[in-house]
Design an enzyme around this catalytic site. Structure first.
Site, short mmCIF file in Angstrom:
data_model
loop_
_atom_site.label_atom_id
_atom_site.label_comp_id
_atom_site.label_asym_id
_atom_site.label_seq_id
_atom_site.Cartn_x
_atom_site.Cartn_y
_atom_site.Cartn_z
N GLY A 97 0.49 -5.19 0.95
CA GLY A 97 -0.18 -4.69 0.07
C GLY A 97 -0.63 -6.06 -0.83
O GLY A 97 -1.29 -6.39 -1.63
N GLU B 122 4.94 -4.58 7.39
CA GLU B 122 3.94 -3.56 8.46
C GLU B 122 4.39 -3.26 9.72
O GLU B 122 4.46 -2.18 9.74
CB GLU B 122 2.72 -3.70 7.93
CG GLU B 122 1.81 -3.44 6.81
CD GLU B 122 2.30 -5.02 5.79
OE1 GLU B 122 2.89 -6.04 5.93
OE2 GLU B 122 0.97 -5.24 4.74
N GLU C 213 -0.63 -9.30 -0.45
CA GLU C 213 -1.55 -9.55 0.26
C GLU C 213 -2.66 -9.33 -1.00
O GLU C 213 -3.50 -10.96 -0.95
CB GLU C 213 -2.32 -8.20 1.27
CG GLU C 213 -1.39 -8.37 2.57
CD GLU C 213 -1.73 -7.16 3.50
OE1 GLU C 213 -1.45 -6.83 2.86
OE2 GLU C 213 -2.57 -7.71 4.57
N ALA D 136 0.67 -1.22 -0.34
CA ALA D 136 0.08 0.07 -0.15
C ALA D 136 0.93 1.24 0.03
O ALA D 136 1.95 1.28 0.91
CB ALA D 136 -1.22 0.38 1.44
N1 CAA Z 1 4.38 3.05 -1.16
C1 CAA Z 1 4.60 4.16 -1.31
N2 CAA Z 1 5.98 4.11 -2.74
C2 CAA Z 1 6.53 3.27 -2.45
C3 CAA Z 1 6.56 1.62 -2.35
C4 CAA Z 1 5.09 1.71 -0.89
N3 CAA Z 1 4.98 0.94 -0.73
N4 CAA Z 1 7.21 1.34 -1.85
C5 CAA Z 1 8.22 1.84 -3.10
N5 CAA Z 1 7.63 3.48 -3.77
C6 CAA Z 1 8.36 3.63 -4.24
C7 CAA Z 1 9.15 4.85 -3.88
O1 CAA Z 1 9.41 5.57 -2.20
C8 CAA Z 1 10.31 5.03 -4.96
O2 CAA Z 1 9.70 6.80 -5.09
P1 CAA Z 1 11.09 8.29 -5.15
O3 CAA Z 1 11.86 7.10 -6.65
O4 CAA Z 1 9.41 8.99 -5.82
O5 CAA Z 1 11.28 7.73 -4.39
C9 CAA Z 1 10.13 4.34 -5.91
O6 CAA Z 1 8.60 3.60 -5.32
C10 CAA Z 1 11.28 3.27 -6.00
O7 CAA Z 1 11.28 2.54 -4.60
P2 CAA Z 1 13.11 2.70 -4.33
O8 CAA Z 1 13.94 3.68 -5.04
O9 CAA Z 1 12.87 2.19 -3.03
O10 CAA Z 1 13.54 0.43 -4.59
P3 CAA Z 1 14.60 -0.08 -4.26
O11 CAA Z 1 15.24 -0.94 -5.64
O12 CAA Z 1 15.43 0.55 -3.02
O13 CAA Z 1 13.81 -1.05 -3.15
C11 CAA Z 1 11.33 -2.05 -1.95
C12 CAA Z 1 12.78 -1.07 -3.55
C13 CAA Z 1 12.91 -2.91 -0.98
C14 CAA Z 1 10.57 -2.52 -2.44
C15 CAA Z 1 11.56 -0.83 -1.54
O14 CAA Z 1 10.41 0.35 -2.21
C16 CAA Z 1 10.67 -0.64 0.19
O15 CAA Z 1 10.33 -1.31 0.92
N6 CAA Z 1 9.02 -0.49 -0.16
C17 CAA Z 1 8.07 -0.35 0.77
C18 CAA Z 1 7.41 -1.66 0.89
C19 CAA Z 1 6.57 -1.73 2.20
O16 CAA Z 1 7.10 -1.59 3.04
N7 CAA Z 1 5.14 -2.31 2.04
C20 CAA Z 1 4.32 -2.21 2.48
C21 CAA Z 1 3.80 -1.60 3.19
S1 CAA Z 1 2.50 -1.21 4.31
C22 CAA Z 1 1.52 -1.60 3.08
O17 CAA Z 1 1.08 -2.42 2.45
C23 CAA Z 1 0.10 -1.39 4.17
C24 CAA Z 1 -0.93 -2.56 4.24
O18 CAA Z 1 -1.58 -4.48 4.51
C25 CAA Z 1 -2.55 -1.86 3.53
#
Ligand code: CAA
Length: 261
Positions: free
Chosen positions: A108, A131, A111, A63
């Site tokens: 998400g 999360e 999920e 998400a």
């Molecule tokens: N939400 C918003 N933006 C996201 C995102 C997310 N979940 N995942 C990645 N992005 C964005 C980054 O912010 C980045 O944007 P910018 O270029 O504008 O900075 C772009 O996508 C590329 O991501 P990274 O630069 O971080 O890429 P990376 O290769 O270095 O890392 C990754 C990849 C390991 C997947 C890392 O992006 C990451 O950890 N993302 C978040 C994963 C996460 O925590 N997901 C759970 C979200 S909470 C949830 O889902 C709640 C629920 O159950 C409802």
């Protein structure tokens, strides 16, 4: 649709979450578009749906964290409920749904994959429920579905530790049913979809209903449902053609899903 691509070929749908700059993260707009598109698919005669993410890096990285960060508690509850609603819509689709997991499937995204019937992933896929590391819990039904798919202790370990797992481990815990080299993923998934689509749709849809009911209903009730659906298959021309072809030692004609004349 701003963030979705949807195409249909030979009664197989391919739905792509297309927000690669944010690794296909699910913001409210993506969730709303998914809801609308899935509603339309539910009423169609599609034989199989494939869901994937745009680009080569991510299925869906979760998400949208930027959108969630400043939510008040009630807004966060609504955000979770809206996402949950879509996951339930996908799960309830009458046709089989395959997640072609082509990279990160986190939070998400994991999920979303779990709301599909089958998960087939590329060798570079990464799964996780990160999360609790963000101060929240999985909010799109991931814990409940992972418990059913991989068992209570695997699900709790993944969710408590927020540890990512790679494709091989996902296969070993039953989270995915196949791991495929990245460059072959879509070809192999579409082949499986074609194979499903070539079978009699009443039978295929009935399998999905009974399999899902076996989780919620008592075993006795699932036998009743199974027999009812078994009977309904005999209203279809496909049953008549399939069994006649077997007895006449010939290949059956393509199945149409039509009722008997
Ligand atoms: N939400 C918003 N933006 C996201 C995102 C997310 N979940 N995942 C990645 N992005 C964005 C980054 O912010 C980045 O944007 P910018 O270029 O504008 O900075 C772009 O996508 C590329 O991501 P990274 O630069 O971080 O890429 P990376 O290769 O270095 O890392 C990754 C990849 C390991 C997947 C890392 O992006 C990451 O950890 N993302 C978040 C994963 C996460 O925590 N997901 C759970 C979200 S909470 C949830 O889902 C709640 C629920 O159950 C409802």
């Amino acid at each position: 649709m701003q963030y979705l691509n949807y195409e249909v070929q030979n009664e197989i749908g391919l739905l792509t979450i297309n927000r690669p700059n944010a690794l296909n993260a699910l913001n409210s707009q993506v969730i709303a578009e998914l809801s609308e598109q899935v509603k339309e698919i539910a009423d169609s005669s599609l034989r199989c749906l494939v869901i994937t993410g745009a680009g080569s890096k991510a299925f869906v990285a979760g998400a949208d964290i930027a959108e969630m960060k400043d939510l008040a508690a009630q807004q966060a509850q609504d955000f979770s409920e809206e996402g949950n609603q879509v996951m339930k819509q996908i799960e309830a689709l009458p046709m089989p749904v395959i997640a072609a997991v082509n990279g990160y499937a986190l939070g998400g995204g994991c999920e979303l994959a779990l709301s599909c019937d089958l998960r087939i992933c590329s060798e570079n896929a990464v799964f996780g429920l990160p999360e609790v590391g963000l101060g929240i819990l999985p909010g799109y039904g991931g814990i409940q579905r992972l418990v059913r798919v991989a068992g209570l202790s695997q699900a709790m370990e993944m969710a408590f530790t927020a540890r990512n797992i790679i494709a091989g481990e996902a296969l070993s815990i039953g989270l995915v049913s196949q791991v495929i080299p990245a460059e072959e993923l879509m070809e192999k998934v579409m082949k499986m979809a074609e194979r499903i689509a070539a079978n009699a749709p009443a039978g295929v849809r009935a399998v999905k209903k009974v399999a899902q009911a076996s989780i919620g209903l008592s075993i006795e009730d699932t036998y009743l449902l199974e027999s009812e659906l078994f009977g309904k298959c005999f209203l279809t021309a496909d049953q008549e053609e399939g069994m006649s072809a077997f007895l006449e030692k010939r290949k059956h004609a393509p199945y149409t899903g039509q009722k008997k004349m």
